[in-house]
Design a protein around this motif. Structure first.
Motif, mmCIF file in Angstrom:
data_model
loop_
_atom_site.group_PDB
_atom_site.id
_atom_site.type_symbol
_atom_site.label_atom_id
_atom_site.label_comp_id
_atom_site.label_asym_id
_atom_site.label_seq_id
_atom_site.Cartn_x
_atom_site.Cartn_y
_atom_site.Cartn_z
ATOM 1 N N GLU A 28 0.808 -1.218 0.000
ATOM 2 C CA GLU A 28 0.000 0.000 0.000
ATOM 3 C C GLU A 28 0.843 1.270 0.000
ATOM 4 N N TYR A 37 1.672 1.840 -3.542
ATOM 5 C CA TYR A 37 0.663 1.413 -4.516
ATOM 6 C C TYR A 37 0.442 2.424 -5.638
ATOM 7 N N ALA A 61 -7.143 4.528 -7.136
ATOM 8 C CA ALA A 61 -6.914 3.815 -5.878
ATOM 9 C C ALA A 61 -8.215 3.263 -5.319
ATOM 10 N N ARG A 110 -3.324 3.731 0.756
ATOM 11 C CA ARG A 110 -3.331 3.616 -0.704
ATOM 12 C C ARG A 110 -3.720 4.948 -1.351
#
Length: 201
Positions: free
Chosen positions: A49, A52, A130, A158
């Protein structure tokens, strides 16, 4: 400005897709390394994350540079195809993930009718990618089984990663590329040239 893609735009979008497809695959190793570092502290779910936003960046860069409908979605799908061809452990399912991520970014550009490419729009596009991807991964990756606080925390991480890496860094990288002059024939390069002319007038 015509909304139809020119051959040179398709070529550039494809090049970006290939380059970032390779980068995406490499970052799986980076994410795994971070995950292993965080695992002893019970924070393994945050391993990927944190970075990400990397996996959405080509959609924002391609859209920012070319500024035409469908570019964000298509560039992300191309990157996904390249990952699969290079042997990603995620397999063919990765193509669906790439499509969902690209659709998330494209959604925000569509809301502006593909006419607004300011930083805040790029950041929102990254955040949208996201959120779209997270909603998909809740079930496809089994994240729904995590504790509620962990689901909420990973979503927040994220989103922050996507805002900073996808939006801010994606714009900065594109601007630096444009300053070299290689994007003179593309929308971003032309916009930069108009800005220079205005400032020098």
């Amino acid at each position: 400005m015509t909304k139809q893609w020119k051959l040179k735009e398709i070529v550039l979008m494809s090049i970006l897709g290939v380059v970032f497809g390779i980068i995406y695959l490499l970052f799986f190793l980076v994410g795994e390394g971070i995950r292993n570092i965080l695992a002893p502290f019970g924070l393994a779910p945050f391993g990927y994350e944190i970075i990400y936003g990397v996996w959405f960046i080509v959609s924002i860069m391609a859209a920012y540079i070319l500024r035409k409908p469908g570019v964000a979605f298509t560039a992300e799908v191309i990157a996904g195809v390249i990952e699969i061809l290079l042997g990603s452990a995620a397999g063919p399912g990765l193509l669906l993930s790439a499509a969902i991520q690209g659709a998330g970014a494209e959604f925000v550009f569509a809301l502006t009718r593909w006419n607004d490419y300011r930083l805040r729009v790029l950041v929102l596009a990254g955040i949208s990618a996201a959120v779209f991807s997270f909603a998909w991964h809740l079930y496809s990756a089994g994240m729904i089984a995590l504790a509620p606080w962990l689901i909420g925390s990973t979503l927040i991480v994220r989103i922050i990663s996507s805002a900073l890496i996808t939006g801010v860094l994606g714009k900065w990288l594109s601007d630096q590329l444009a300053k070299t002059g290689v994007l003179r024939g593309y929308a971003l390069g032309k916009a930069l040239q108009r800005k220079r002319q205005y400032e020098s007038a």
